[in-house]
Design an enzyme around this catalytic site. Structure first.
Site, PDB file in Angstrom:
ATOM      1  N   TRP A  90      49.219  36.875  41.930  1.00 15.40           N
ATOM      2  CA  TRP A  90      49.809  37.710  41.622  1.00 15.40           C
ATOM      3  C   TRP A  90      49.490  39.133  43.002  1.00 15.40           C
ATOM      4  O   TRP A  90      49.945  39.720  42.806  1.00 15.40           O
ATOM      5  CB  TRP A  90      49.180  38.246  40.240  1.00 15.40           C
ATOM      6  CG  TRP A  90      47.267  37.472  39.977  1.00 15.40           C
ATOM      7  CD1 TRP A  90      47.350  36.871  39.019  1.00 15.40           C
ATOM      8  CD2 TRP A  90      46.953  38.669  40.295  1.00 15.40           C
ATOM      9  NE1 TRP A  90      45.633  36.862  38.825  1.00 15.40           N
ATOM     10  CE2 TRP A  90      45.694  38.395  39.318  1.00 15.40           C
ATOM     11  CE3 TRP A  90      47.128  40.309  40.762  1.00 15.40           C
ATOM     12  CZ2 TRP A  90      44.476  38.924  39.393  1.00 15.40           C
ATOM     13  CZ3 TRP A  90      45.250  40.642  40.822  1.00 15.40           C
ATOM     14  CH2 TRP A  90      44.387  40.074  40.422  1.00 15.40           C
ATOM     15  N   ASN A  91      48.241  38.222  43.485  1.00 20.86           N
ATOM     16  CA  ASN A  91      47.753  40.159  43.953  1.00 20.86           C
ATOM     17  C   ASN A  91      48.622  40.277  45.407  1.00 20.86           C
ATOM     18  O   ASN A  91      48.389  40.883  45.550  1.00 20.86           O
ATOM     19  CB  ASN A  91      46.185  39.326  44.576  1.00 20.86           C
ATOM     20  CG  ASN A  91      45.882  38.216  45.836  1.00 20.86           C
ATOM     21  OD1 ASN A  91      47.173  37.627  45.233  1.00 20.86           O
ATOM     22  ND2 ASN A  91      44.850  38.608  46.501  1.00 20.86           N
ATOM     23  N   LYS A 114      56.068  28.230  42.423  1.00 18.07           N
ATOM     24  CA  LYS A 114      55.855  28.448  40.940  1.00 18.07           C
ATOM     25  C   LYS A 114      55.138  29.623  41.060  1.00 18.07           C
ATOM     26  O   LYS A 114      54.227  30.146  42.319  1.00 18.07           O
ATOM     27  CB  LYS A 114      55.110  27.374  40.431  1.00 18.07           C
ATOM     28  CG  LYS A 114      54.603  27.886  38.416  1.00 18.07           C
ATOM     29  CD  LYS A 114      53.348  27.573  38.154  1.00 18.07           C
ATOM     30  CE  LYS A 114      52.363  28.312  38.431  1.00 18.07           C
ATOM     31  NZ  LYS A 114      51.989  29.710  37.786  1.00 18.07           N
ATOM     32  N   THR A 115      56.137  31.287  40.465  1.00 16.26           N
ATOM     33  CA  THR A 115      55.266  32.873  40.950  1.00 16.26           C
ATOM     34  C   THR A 115      54.514  32.343  39.743  1.00 16.26           C
ATOM     35  O   THR A 115      53.795  31.675  38.619  1.00 16.26           O
ATOM     36  CB  THR A 115      55.656  33.465  40.112  1.00 16.26           C
ATOM     37  OG1 THR A 115      56.596  33.481  38.857  1.00 16.26           O
ATOM     38  CG2 THR A 115      57.498  33.340  41.384  1.00 16.26           C
ATOM     39  N   GLU A 190      43.755  28.011  49.855  1.00 20.65           N
ATOM     40  CA  GLU A 190      43.107  29.378  49.845  1.00 20.65           C
ATOM     41  C   GLU A 190      42.541  29.593  49.050  1.00 20.65           C
ATOM     42  O   GLU A 190      43.284  29.899  47.773  1.00 20.65           O
ATOM     43  CB  GLU A 190      44.012  30.262  50.424  1.00 20.65           C
ATOM     44  CG  GLU A 190      43.990  31.581  51.873  1.00 20.65           C
ATOM     45  CD  GLU A 190      43.650  32.591  50.881  1.00 20.65           C
ATOM     46  OE1 GLU A 190      42.273  32.713  50.584  1.00 20.65           O
ATOM     47  OE2 GLU A 190      44.463  33.024  50.655  1.00 20.65           O
ATOM     48  N   GLY A 192      38.618  31.982  46.436  1.00 19.06           N
ATOM     49  CA  GLY A 192      38.290  32.418  46.523  1.00 19.06           C
ATOM     50  C   GLY A 192      37.190  32.893  47.515  1.00 19.06           C
ATOM     51  O   GLY A 192      37.155  31.844  48.485  1.00 19.06           O
ATOM     52  N   CYS A 224      41.525  38.252  47.871  1.00 18.16           N
ATOM     53  CA  CYS A 224      40.962  36.709  48.236  1.00 18.16           C
ATOM     54  C   CYS A 224      39.803  37.102  48.801  1.00 18.16           C
ATOM     55  O   CYS A 224      38.393  36.871  49.146  1.00 18.16           O
ATOM     56  CB  CYS A 224      41.312  35.816  48.825  1.00 18.16           C
ATOM     57  SG  CYS A 224      42.110  36.288  49.420  1.00 18.16           S
ATOM     58  N   GLU A 321      33.025  36.118  43.012  1.00 15.40           N
ATOM     59  CA  GLU A 321      33.877  37.257  43.264  1.00 15.40           C
ATOM     60  C   GLU A 321      34.352  38.336  41.743  1.00 15.40           C
ATOM     61  O   GLU A 321      35.145  37.433  41.355  1.00 15.40           O
ATOM     62  CB  GLU A 321      34.768  36.442  43.498  1.00 15.40           C
ATOM     63  CG  GLU A 321      36.903  36.822  43.809  1.00 15.40           C
ATOM     64  CD  GLU A 321      37.293  35.709  44.444  1.00 15.40           C
ATOM     65  OE1 GLU A 321      37.956  35.992  45.581  1.00 15.40           O
ATOM     66  OE2 GLU A 321      37.710  35.043  43.472  1.00 15.40           O
ATOM     67  N   PHE A 323      37.087  40.652  42.429  1.00 14.62           N
ATOM     68  CA  PHE A 323      38.267  40.983  42.435  1.00 14.62           C
ATOM     69  C   PHE A 323      38.620  42.527  42.192  1.00 14.62           C
ATOM     70  O   PHE A 323      39.839  42.552  40.949  1.00 14.62           O
ATOM     71  CB  PHE A 323      38.887  39.697  42.135  1.00 14.62           C
ATOM     72  CG  PHE A 323      39.676  39.256  42.623  1.00 14.62           C
ATOM     73  CD1 PHE A 323      40.063  38.611  44.005  1.00 14.62           C
ATOM     74  CD2 PHE A 323      41.384  39.208  42.305  1.00 14.62           C
ATOM     75  CE1 PHE A 323      40.659  38.478  45.194  1.00 14.62           C
ATOM     76  CE2 PHE A 323      42.321  38.864  43.033  1.00 14.62           C
ATOM     77  CZ  PHE A 323      42.549  38.452  44.155  1.00 14.62           C
TER      78      PHE A 323
END
Length: 423
Positions: A90-91, A114-115, A190, A192, A224, A321, A323
């Site tokens: 989502w980022n 898939k979103t 891909e 964290g 990330c 992490e 974020f």
């Protein structure tokens, strides 16, 4: 379809996407909360460039003729996997869409994408543009859904031959396990990061402060590869902290659709609460809160740009992490120490090095166990530059020529030669 025709469709799509930049950027901001200017001026042009880059590769993918010991003709074929399951986060919804869909289609695969459940809109919109560009029905399929249902189904499906996932390390492990338990499909991950940003004693402090600020706070800190461990040499530490604090206090937070806004809201309430929890943890563990630390305003998931100094490596804000817009600044004495501390993380996605000494840069470049090292720059995502991590930051590479190998299988073909004129 010939590779040349695939290339032409991808180029037509890139032209359409460029034409619809304003609408697509608005969808990204509406879905994600990132500043509209960032989406329109930085991200969408990068997406267009990525598809043009891989369109150029489509008709240049080929195998090799291999010399053999004996009377045999040997050649290799680079074949598409077939159905590829692609799961994007989502980022940076469209940016990661381009990193995966671009090479997958260029190599001749079909896609089920898939979103993220938080940001489904832009991928659906631009996939319609792909059909307008001439992509045949069924080649690119978009599924909106949650990870435990749609994501798990895609990862476990026996007719999916390849997976590519971008997201958290915890979810990446689940995807990898589901792939292994089903048909052992190969997986590109891909994941964290907790990337060190190393400011050496000879650094231009003003430039280093601005670069470190951008490395951490860009996209509300939801990157990330964010430079989330700022490691500063003791000789310039105090000056750096003061200037980092001043820069954070100047950061413009607000409605992401307004011009001049640097930071919008976090993605959702869950992430908002998680970040504030980490900030409380930093305060309770003894780090010095230099700026921020609270919600910005009284409405929305906005968080004040937050800076901690005197951060110790055993603190959660130094290990996990986060974020979010939380900069953690620590002090180091020499290169041997900073290499050991930088590599102590379970992550290995990226690192930044700020120095004017080429020997220092070369030493750190080779010593750091990460997939990308940026020297006196950060977040440079050229289409040709590969990206991926070491350790628990993932496996495989995306972008550039290395990104093609994720969507191709190599087949060796061996044929006997009878009375060859040469070998």
């Amino acid at each position: 379809m010939t590779a040349y025709e695939r290339s032409r469709i991808m180029l037509r799509f890139a032209d359409l996407l460029e034409k619809h930049t304003e609408e697509v950027a608005k969808l990204e901001t509406w879905d994600n909360g990132k500043p509209y200017e960032q989406a329109a001026k930085i991200e969408i042009p990068m997406v267009v460039r990525m598809f043009r880059y891989y369109a150029g590769w489509a008709d240049k993918i080929h195998g090799f003729t291999v010399p053999a010991d004996g009377q045999h003709h040997v050649q290799t074929l680079h074949e598409p996997y077939g159905v590829c399951g692609l799961i994007i986060p989502w980022n940076f919804p469209l940016l990661l869409y381009s990193w995966k869909v671009g090479p997958a289609l260029a190599c001749g695969n079909t896609v089920v994408l898939k979103t993220a459940e938080q940001t489904p809109l832009s991928a659906i919109y631009v996939s319609k543009l792909f059909h307008e560009a001439g992509l045949p029905p069924g080649v690119l399929n978009v599924v909106s859904g949650f990870g435990p249902t749609a994501g798990a189904a895609l990862s476990s499906h026996m007719d999916v031959n390849k997976l590519s996932f971008t997201g958290s390390t915890a979810t990446g492990k689940i995807v990898l396990a589901l792939a292994a338990k089903s048909n052992l499909k190969p997986v590109t991950l891909e994941l964290g990061g907790k990337s060190p940003f190393i400011v050496c004693k000879d650094a231009d402090v003003d430039k280093a402060v601005e670069l470190a600020h951008s490395a951490l706070f860009f996209n509300q800190g939801q990157c990330c590869c964010a430079g989330s461990r700022t490691l500063v040499h003791e000789s310039v530490y105090d000056e750096f902290v003061e200037k980092a604090k001043a820069r954070a206090l100047k950061r413009v937070v607000g409605d992401p659709f307004k011009m001049g806004i640097e930071q919008g809201p976090q993605i959702d309430n869950e992430q908002f609460k998680k970040i504030l929890k980490y900030i409380r943890s930093g305060i309770e563990s003894g780090a010095t809160l230099e700026s921020g630390g609270e919600q910005f305003g009284s409405k929305g998931y906005y968080i004040q740009p937050t800076v901690f100094s005197n951060v110790q490596d055993d603190m959660l804000i130094a290990k996990d992490e986060i974020f979010g817009p939380v900069q953690s600044i620590s002090k180091f004495k020499d290169l041997e120490e900073v290499v050991q501390r930088a590599n102590a993380s379970s992550y290995g996605l990226a690192a930044g090095v700020f120095t004017q000494n080429i020997e220092t840069a070369n030493t750190l470049t080779r010593a750091l166990r990460v997939g990308t090292v940026w020297i006196n720059c950060y977040d440079i995502f050229d289409a040709a530059v590969p990206f991926g991590g070491f350790k628990m930051s993932g496996q495989g590479r995306e972008k550039g020529i290395y990104g093609l190998s994720s969507y191709l299988q190599v087949k060796a073909v061996v044929t006997p030669l009878k009375n060859p004129a040469w070998l």
